[in-house]
Design a protein around this motif. Structure first.
Motif, PDB file in Angstrom:
ATOM      1  N   UNK A   9       0.693  -0.384  -0.176  1.00 17.01           N
ATOM      2  CA  UNK A   9       0.237   0.236  -0.076  1.00 17.01           C
ATOM      3  C   UNK A   9       0.894   1.453   0.018  1.00 17.01           C
ATOM      4  N   UNK A  10       0.732   2.680  -0.747  1.00 14.62           N
ATOM      5  CA  UNK A  10       1.039   3.411  -1.186  1.00 14.62           C
ATOM      6  C   UNK A  10       0.271   4.855  -0.901  1.00 14.62           C
ATOM      7  N   UNK A  11       0.691   5.474  -0.492  1.00 18.61           N
ATOM      8  CA  UNK A  11       0.462   7.093   0.154  1.00 18.61           C
ATOM      9  C   UNK A  11       1.099   7.977  -0.876  1.00 18.61           C
ATOM     10  N   UNK A  12      -0.073   8.584  -1.536  1.00 20.86           N
ATOM     11  CA  UNK A  12       0.082   9.726  -1.412  1.00 20.86           C
ATOM     12  C   UNK A  12      -0.389  11.161  -1.149  1.00 20.86           C
ATOM     13  N   UNK A  13       0.037  11.764  -0.852  1.00 20.12           N
ATOM     14  CA  UNK A  13      -0.267  13.048   0.620  1.00 20.12           C
ATOM     15  C   UNK A  13      -0.030  14.635  -0.749  1.00 20.12           C
ATOM     16  N   UNK A  14      -1.578  14.840  -0.594  1.00 18.83           N
ATOM     17  CA  UNK A  14      -1.425  15.965  -1.808  1.00 18.83           C
ATOM     18  C   UNK A  14      -2.380  16.425  -1.045  1.00 18.83           C
ATOM     19  N   UNK A  20      -0.239  17.653 -11.131  1.00 21.89           N
ATOM     20  CA  UNK A  20      -0.677  16.685 -11.784  1.00 21.89           C
ATOM     21  C   UNK A  20      -0.088  15.466 -12.222  1.00 21.89           C
ATOM     22  N   UNK A  21       0.534  15.556 -13.296  1.00 22.47           N
ATOM     23  CA  UNK A  21       1.713  14.552 -13.692  1.00 22.47           C
ATOM     24  C   UNK A  21       2.410  14.210 -12.243  1.00 22.47           C
ATOM     25  N   UNK A  22       2.609  14.703 -11.430  1.00 22.81           N
ATOM     26  CA  UNK A  22       3.696  14.561 -10.039  1.00 22.81           C
ATOM     27  C   UNK A  22       2.798  13.181  -9.003  1.00 22.81           C
ATOM     28  N   UNK A  23       1.136  13.330  -9.543  1.00 28.39           N
ATOM     29  CA  UNK A  23       0.861  12.545  -9.207  1.00 28.39           C
ATOM     30  C   UNK A  23       0.449  11.506  -9.819  1.00 28.39           C
ATOM     31  N   UNK A  24      -0.538  11.700 -11.054  1.00 24.99           N
ATOM     32  CA  UNK A  24      -0.844  11.091 -11.804  1.00 24.99           C
ATOM     33  C   UNK A  24       0.086  10.112 -12.184  1.00 24.99           C
ATOM     34  N   UNK A  25       0.899  10.169 -12.726  1.00 27.48           N
ATOM     35  CA  UNK A  25       1.942   9.401 -13.503  1.00 27.48           C
ATOM     36  C   UNK A  25       2.674   8.024 -12.505  1.00 27.48           C
ATOM     37  N   UNK A  73       0.685   1.995   5.192  1.00 23.95           N
ATOM     38  CA  UNK A  73       0.855   2.004   4.232  1.00 23.95           C
ATOM     39  C   UNK A  73       2.767   1.509   4.808  1.00 23.95           C
ATOM     40  N   UNK A  74       3.466   0.814   3.302  1.00 25.05           N
ATOM     41  CA  UNK A  74       4.608   0.732   2.799  1.00 25.05           C
ATOM     42  C   UNK A  74       5.394   1.521   3.231  1.00 25.05           C
ATOM     43  N   UNK A  75       4.766   2.904   1.669  1.00 26.73           N
ATOM     44  CA  UNK A  75       5.774   3.234   1.537  1.00 26.73           C
ATOM     45  C   UNK A  75       4.411   5.177   1.131  1.00 26.73           C
ATOM     46  N   UNK A  76       5.350   6.273   1.348  1.00 30.27           N
ATOM     47  CA  UNK A  76       4.256   7.466   1.226  1.00 30.27           C
ATOM     48  C   UNK A  76       5.383   8.238  -0.435  1.00 30.27           C
ATOM     49  N   UNK A  77       4.633   8.606  -1.036  1.00 32.66           N
ATOM     50  CA  UNK A  77       4.979   9.835  -2.255  1.00 32.66           C
ATOM     51  C   UNK A  77       4.465  10.791  -2.042  1.00 32.66           C
ATOM     52  N   UNK A  78       5.485  11.640  -2.001  1.00 35.49           N
ATOM     53  CA  UNK A  78       4.932  13.460  -2.120  1.00 35.49           C
ATOM     54  C   UNK A  78       5.441  14.505  -3.253  1.00 35.49           C
ATOM     55  N   UNK A  79       4.431  14.077  -4.320  1.00 34.46           N
ATOM     56  CA  UNK A  79       4.196  15.076  -4.791  1.00 34.46           C
ATOM     57  C   UNK A  79       4.619  16.833  -5.247  1.00 34.46           C
ATOM     58  N   UNK A  80       5.031  17.445  -5.503  1.00 32.66           N
ATOM     59  CA  UNK A  80       5.235  19.027  -5.764  1.00 32.66           C
ATOM     60  C   UNK A  80       4.565  19.426  -6.713  1.00 32.66           C
ATOM     61  N   UNK A  81       4.689  21.033  -7.335  1.00 39.37           N
ATOM     62  CA  UNK A  81       4.022  21.833  -7.404  1.00 39.37           C
ATOM     63  C   UNK A  81       4.107  22.688  -6.362  1.00 39.37           C
ATOM     64  N   UNK A  82       4.244  23.485  -6.469  1.00 40.13           N
ATOM     65  CA  UNK A  82       4.236  24.966  -5.155  1.00 40.13           C
ATOM     66  C   UNK A  82       3.490  24.816  -4.171  1.00 40.13           C
ATOM     67  N   UNK A  83       2.298  24.816  -4.488  1.00 47.70           N
ATOM     68  CA  UNK A  83       0.778  25.642  -3.688  1.00 47.70           C
ATOM     69  C   UNK A  83       1.251  23.973  -3.177  1.00 47.70           C
TER      70      UNK A  83
END
Length: 187
Positions: A9-14, A20-25, A73-83
């Motif tokens: 299980x992977x969490x995307x914190x946003x 958009x592409x840094x989360x969706x891809x 969760x087994x991992x965490x992803x922190x996508x960017x963007x500035x806001x």
């Protein structure tokens, strides 16, 4: 040989303003590798993504910060963007979630401005990190060694600079989860 992340299980914190592409891809790559991915946000419903220079799509929130723990969760992803990371780094629950991940030793992947939240979680001191160039000074002031590379792995931290790096970033996330080294250490 294809990597199978079934059961991971992977969490995307946003939040609103996520690039958009840094989360969706990366999410698409992890889903294709068999992982269960969930978008975690401060509020329920949907978040509004940023698409390079304008507002993008709405992305459904799977769970709120109130309903999750790093241990889920087994991992965490922190996508960017500035806001997105600018709002998350001022949200006490988001920072606590990232701190809990940092203390667990499980893989944390951050791209672009995503490491801003790592700074707030006090997770970069003594680590080699890359990011969008404009936050280099923030990272070095927080004690990180900043480098200009497509993807950097330092212990359980995986970082990348920008959307052009997403393929390498996603590949490294999948590799680290499949390796299980950090997951075993966190047990």
């Amino acid at each position: 040989m294809a990597v199978n992340l079934k059961g991971k299980k992977v969490a995307f914190l946003a939040t609103d303003g996520v690039e958009q592409v840094e989360l969706t891809e990366p999410r698409k790559a992890l889903d294709q590798a068999g992982a269960l991915t969930e978008v975690i946000a401060p509020n329920a419903g949907a978040i509004k993504a940023w698409k390079f220079k304008e507002w993008g799509d709405s992305i459904r929130v799977d769970k709120t910060l109130d309903a999750v723990h790093a241990s889920d969760y087994d991992a965490l992803v922190l996508p960017g963007g500035v806001i997105n990371p600018d709002h998350l780094r001022t949200n006490e629950k988001a920072v606590r979630f990232v701190k809990d991940f940092a203390h667990s030793g499980k893989p944390i992947a951050a791209i672009c401005h995503g490491p801003w939240t790592l700074i707030e979680a006090d997770a970069v001191k003594g680590r080699t990190i890359t990011s969008w160039p404009s936050i280099k000074t923030d990272l070095t002031n927080a004690g990180a060694k900043w480098v200009d590379r497509q993807v950097v792995l330092d212990g359980n931290l995986i970082t990348s600079r920008k959307p052009d790096d997403i393929a390498a970033f996603s590949e490294k996330i999948i590799e680290e989860i499949a390796d299980g080294k950090h997951l075993k250490a966190a047990s």
